[in-house]
Design a protein around this motif. Sequence first.
Motif, PDB file in Angstrom:
ATOM      1  N   GLY A 202      41.041  40.564  35.580  1.00 11.89           N
ATOM      2  CA  GLY A 202      41.900  39.969  36.778  1.00 11.89           C
ATOM      3  C   GLY A 202      41.818  40.962  37.914  1.00 11.89           C
ATOM      4  O   GLY A 202      43.097  40.899  39.020  1.00 11.89           O
TER       5      GLY A 202
ATOM      6  N   ALA B  89      40.273  41.152  40.655  1.00 10.53           N
ATOM      7  CA  ALA B  89      39.975  40.413  42.095  1.00 10.53           C
ATOM      8  C   ALA B  89      41.213  39.765  42.323  1.00 10.53           C
ATOM      9  O   ALA B  89      41.084  39.069  43.489  1.00 10.53           O
ATOM     10  N   GLY B  90      42.199  39.680  41.635  1.00  7.46           N
ATOM     11  CA  GLY B  90      43.641  39.188  42.118  1.00  7.46           C
ATOM     12  C   GLY B  90      44.459  40.189  42.865  1.00  7.46           C
ATOM     13  O   GLY B  90      44.048  41.169  42.915  1.00  7.46           O
ATOM     14  N   PHE B  91      45.545  39.823  43.285  1.00  9.64           N
ATOM     15  CA  PHE B  91      46.673  40.582  44.089  1.00  9.64           C
ATOM     16  C   PHE B  91      46.841  42.105  43.503  1.00  9.64           C
ATOM     17  O   PHE B  91      46.446  42.987  43.947  1.00  9.64           O
TER      18      PHE B  91
ATOM     19  N   GLY C 183      45.817  43.421  40.599  1.00 17.23           N
ATOM     20  CA  GLY C 183      44.629  44.121  39.719  1.00 17.23           C
ATOM     21  C   GLY C 183      43.863  44.649  40.827  1.00 17.23           C
ATOM     22  O   GLY C 183      43.270  45.858  40.874  1.00 17.23           O
TER      23      GLY C 183
ATOM     24  N   LEU D 201      36.501  42.206  35.326  1.00 17.59           N
ATOM     25  CA  LEU D 201      36.416  41.048  34.406  1.00 17.59           C
ATOM     26  C   LEU D 201      37.141  40.203  35.146  1.00 17.59           C
ATOM     27  O   LEU D 201      38.404  40.303  35.126  1.00 17.59           O
TER      28      LEU D 201
ATOM     29  N   ALA E 162      42.448  32.004  43.010  1.00 16.43           N
ATOM     30  CA  ALA E 162      43.295  33.149  43.270  1.00 16.43           C
ATOM     31  C   ALA E 162      42.363  34.452  43.569  1.00 16.43           C
ATOM     32  O   ALA E 162      43.159  35.276  43.620  1.00 16.43           O
TER      33      ALA E 162
ATOM     34  N   GLY F 269      33.654  36.441  35.000  1.00 20.41           N
ATOM     35  CA  GLY F 269      33.629  35.595  33.643  1.00 20.41           C
ATOM     36  C   GLY F 269      35.073  35.472  33.055  1.00 20.41           C
ATOM     37  O   GLY F 269      35.978  35.766  33.805  1.00 20.41           O
TER      38      GLY F 269
ATOM     39  N   ALA G  15      44.486  39.523  34.103  1.00 21.77           N
ATOM     40  CA  ALA G  15      44.311  38.193  34.217  1.00 21.77           C
ATOM     41  C   ALA G  15      45.234  37.333  33.841  1.00 21.77           C
ATOM     42  O   ALA G  15      45.419  37.232  32.811  1.00 21.77           O
TER      43      ALA G  15
ATOM     44  N   SER H 146      49.007  32.551  37.881  1.00 19.12           N
ATOM     45  CA  SER H 146      50.263  33.551  38.112  1.00 19.12           C
ATOM     46  C   SER H 146      51.243  32.690  38.928  1.00 19.12           C
ATOM     47  O   SER H 146      52.574  33.276  39.173  1.00 19.12           O
TER      48      SER H 146
ATOM     49  N   CYS I 276      57.326  43.301  34.946  1.00 17.09           N
ATOM     50  CA  CYS I 276      57.502  43.582  36.203  1.00 17.09           C
ATOM     51  C   CYS I 276      58.215  42.514  37.011  1.00 17.09           C
ATOM     52  O   CYS I 276      58.358  41.415  36.635  1.00 17.09           O
TER      53      CYS I 276
ATOM     54  N   ASN J  39      58.964  40.625  41.081  1.00 18.26           N
ATOM     55  CA  ASN J  39      58.234  40.247  42.081  1.00 18.26           C
ATOM     56  C   ASN J  39      57.551  41.297  43.138  1.00 18.26           C
ATOM     57  O   ASN J  39      58.245  42.128  43.612  1.00 18.26           O
TER      58      ASN J  39
HETATM   59  P1  NAD Z   1      46.797  36.596  40.928  1.00 21.18           P
HETATM   60  O1  NAD Z   1      46.845  35.303  40.943  1.00 21.18           O
HETATM   61  O2  NAD Z   1      46.761  36.988  42.332  1.00 21.18           O
HETATM   62  O3  NAD Z   1      45.433  37.236  40.292  1.00 21.18           O
HETATM   63  C1  NAD Z   1      44.990  36.381  38.963  1.00 21.18           C
HETATM   64  C2  NAD Z   1      43.530  37.242  38.803  1.00 21.18           C
HETATM   65  O4  NAD Z   1      43.365  36.692  37.599  1.00 21.18           O
HETATM   66  C3  NAD Z   1      42.692  36.406  39.986  1.00 21.18           C
HETATM   67  O5  NAD Z   1      41.696  37.154  40.482  1.00 21.18           O
HETATM   68  C4  NAD Z   1      41.999  35.369  38.602  1.00 21.18           C
HETATM   69  O6  NAD Z   1      40.514  34.848  39.485  1.00 21.18           O
HETATM   70  C5  NAD Z   1      42.014  36.051  37.645  1.00 21.18           C
HETATM   71  N1  NAD Z   1      41.914  35.081  36.427  1.00 21.18           N
HETATM   72  C6  NAD Z   1      42.817  33.858  36.135  1.00 21.18           C
HETATM   73  N2  NAD Z   1      42.225  33.522  34.816  1.00 21.18           N
HETATM   74  C7  NAD Z   1      41.312  34.179  34.609  1.00 21.18           C
HETATM   75  C8  NAD Z   1      40.724  33.984  33.471  1.00 21.18           C
HETATM   76  N3  NAD Z   1      40.520  33.002  32.441  1.00 21.18           N
HETATM   77  N4  NAD Z   1      39.543  35.066  33.284  1.00 21.18           N
HETATM   78  C9  NAD Z   1      39.396  36.025  34.108  1.00 21.18           C
HETATM   79  N5  NAD Z   1      40.147  36.373  35.215  1.00 21.18           N
HETATM   80  C10 NAD Z   1      41.085  35.208  35.469  1.00 21.18           C
HETATM   81  O7  NAD Z   1      48.050  37.157  40.232  1.00 21.18           O
HETATM   82  P2  NAD Z   1      48.748  38.751  40.356  1.00 21.18           P
HETATM   83  O8  NAD Z   1      49.832  38.140  41.256  1.00 21.18           O
HETATM   84  O9  NAD Z   1      47.805  39.778  40.778  1.00 21.18           O
HETATM   85  O10 NAD Z   1      49.361  38.811  39.038  1.00 21.18           O
HETATM   86  C11 NAD Z   1      48.503  39.605  38.297  1.00 21.18           C
HETATM   87  C12 NAD Z   1      49.273  39.693  36.714  1.00 21.18           C
HETATM   88  O11 NAD Z   1      50.571  40.493  36.844  1.00 21.18           O
HETATM   89  C13 NAD Z   1      49.538  38.492  35.873  1.00 21.18           C
HETATM   90  O12 NAD Z   1      49.426  38.650  34.697  1.00 21.18           O
HETATM   91  C14 NAD Z   1      50.976  38.127  36.345  1.00 21.18           C
HETATM   92  O13 NAD Z   1      51.749  37.417  35.221  1.00 21.18           O
HETATM   93  C15 NAD Z   1      51.562  39.674  36.358  1.00 21.18           C
HETATM   94  N6  NAD Z   1      52.830  39.815  37.295  1.00 21.18           N
HETATM   95  C16 NAD Z   1      52.841  39.450  38.502  1.00 21.18           C
HETATM   96  C17 NAD Z   1      53.730  39.725  39.017  1.00 21.18           C
HETATM   97  C18 NAD Z   1      53.846  39.271  40.824  1.00 21.18           C
HETATM   98  O14 NAD Z   1      54.651  39.422  41.484  1.00 21.18           O
HETATM   99  N7  NAD Z   1      52.852  38.979  41.390  1.00 21.18           N
HETATM  100  C19 NAD Z   1      54.938  40.114  38.711  1.00 21.18           C
HETATM  101  C20 NAD Z   1      54.833  40.638  37.582  1.00 21.18           C
HETATM  102  C21 NAD Z   1      53.764  40.261  36.730  1.00 21.18           C
END
Ligand code: NAD
Length: 330
Positions: free
Chosen positions: A7, A9-11, A13, A32, A38, A55, A77, A80, A173, A175
């Motif tokens: 994950g 490439a998400g926020f 990560g 990965l 997202a 992947g 990943a 979310s 964690c 927000n």
């Molecule tokens: P996000 O949605 O911005 O990013 C999620 C990333 O995971 C994306 O790049 C997406 O392409 C990837 N992804 C989703 N399904 C996938 C799969 N099956 N295989 C591979 N990649 C996959 O989420 P975020 O806000 O960056 O959150 C990241 C993690 O932190 C999550 O586990 C979330 O539960 C946790 N979290 C988030 C927050 C928050 O405030 N945003 C707070 C506490 C915990």
Amino acid sequence: MKVLVTGGAGFIGANFVHTTVQTMPDAEVTVLDKLTYAGNKNSIAGLERVKLVQGDVADYDTVEPLVGEADVVVHFAAESHNDNSLKGPWPFIKSNIVGTFTLLEAVRKHGTRLHHISTDEVYGDLKIGEKRKFKPGDPYIPSSPYSASKASSDHLVRAWVRSFGIAATISNCSNNYGPYQHIEKFIPRTVTNLMDGIRPRIYGTGEQIRDWIHVLDHNTAVWDIINRGRIGETYLIGANGELSNLQVTKMILEEFGLDPNDFEHVNDRPGHDQRYAIDNTKLVEELGWHPHYTDFRDGLRQTIKWYRDNEAWWRAQKEEVEARYRANGQ
Ligand code: NAD
Ligand code: DAU
């Protein structure tokens, strides 16, 4: 050190990948990421010592060799967004539960160190007005399909530690805010709405409370847990940043030089959690972690500037995101 970031490439990560290559000259990072709606490969483009593998974390044949090459796996990943989980829960079950199970099986095979990223939402919610905060060991009472799927993934990690002896830690964690957050989420949605001349949308009364932490503070805590945390333990990450949605909206309006009351109330989220608050004592006392971003308004101002300066990063998604919210009365 070879670091596998799911994950990435998400926020959160992507921010983690940036910090890791900036602060650890010997780190080689493999991301990965499925690149769902997202994920955005531009968030980590051009970084040295970073390789992106597109992947699915739920695909064992993809995951197993990557885990075999890594010294540590950091598992971000997930699907979310609570609102999306209420419309269609299946991707949450698949990515968050089956994905974590798949990763755990690869970790079990190779004996690789794992850190699992989770959320405070596994503990359900607190009442507005009560003093209590979430503590490690509190019962799991998740409210939404999203938080239930994250709770399930935490249970799997604990079971694999106890039954198979894998070397894992968990963090939950509150927000996060900061750069690279998808514009479906509250703060970036509000900021980009105002850039487009759209009034902020507040779900229900807006009295709900979230415990805001800057994403870079979340990530320093994650590295502290990886480096010094005890195997099998859970650490709660939070920076004492409780604010109501109304307070945050008013601050953003003020930063734009607008009337702080110029917002709209829209349909509430079904099952809307009322308050989150983290007791971070264990993290602070055991690992000596401290947040750097202690002034929320200052962090918010920097975040607003980032969205102003990086319109190309989010613009393509704006129309579709708002159309989805409109169809929902939000
Ligand atoms: P996000 O949605 O911005 O990013 C999620 C990333 O995971 C994306 O790049 C997406 O392409 C990837 N992804 C989703 N399904 C996938 C799969 N099956 N295989 C591979 N990649 C996959 O989420 P975020 O806000 O960056 O959150 C990241 C993690 O932190 C999550 O586990 C979330 O539960 C946790 N979290 C988030 C927050 C928050 O405030 N945003 C707070 C506490 C915990
Ligand atoms: O607590 C950690 C969780 O924080 C993470 O596990 C989730 O991945 C993350 O998305 C976040 O969940 P929330 O549901 O709290 O975040 P969201 O940004 O969706 O909403 C924050 C609050 O703002 C919530 O009370 C709903 C409200 N809201 C949201 C939007 C998008 C509004 O009032 N208006 C909006 O336009």
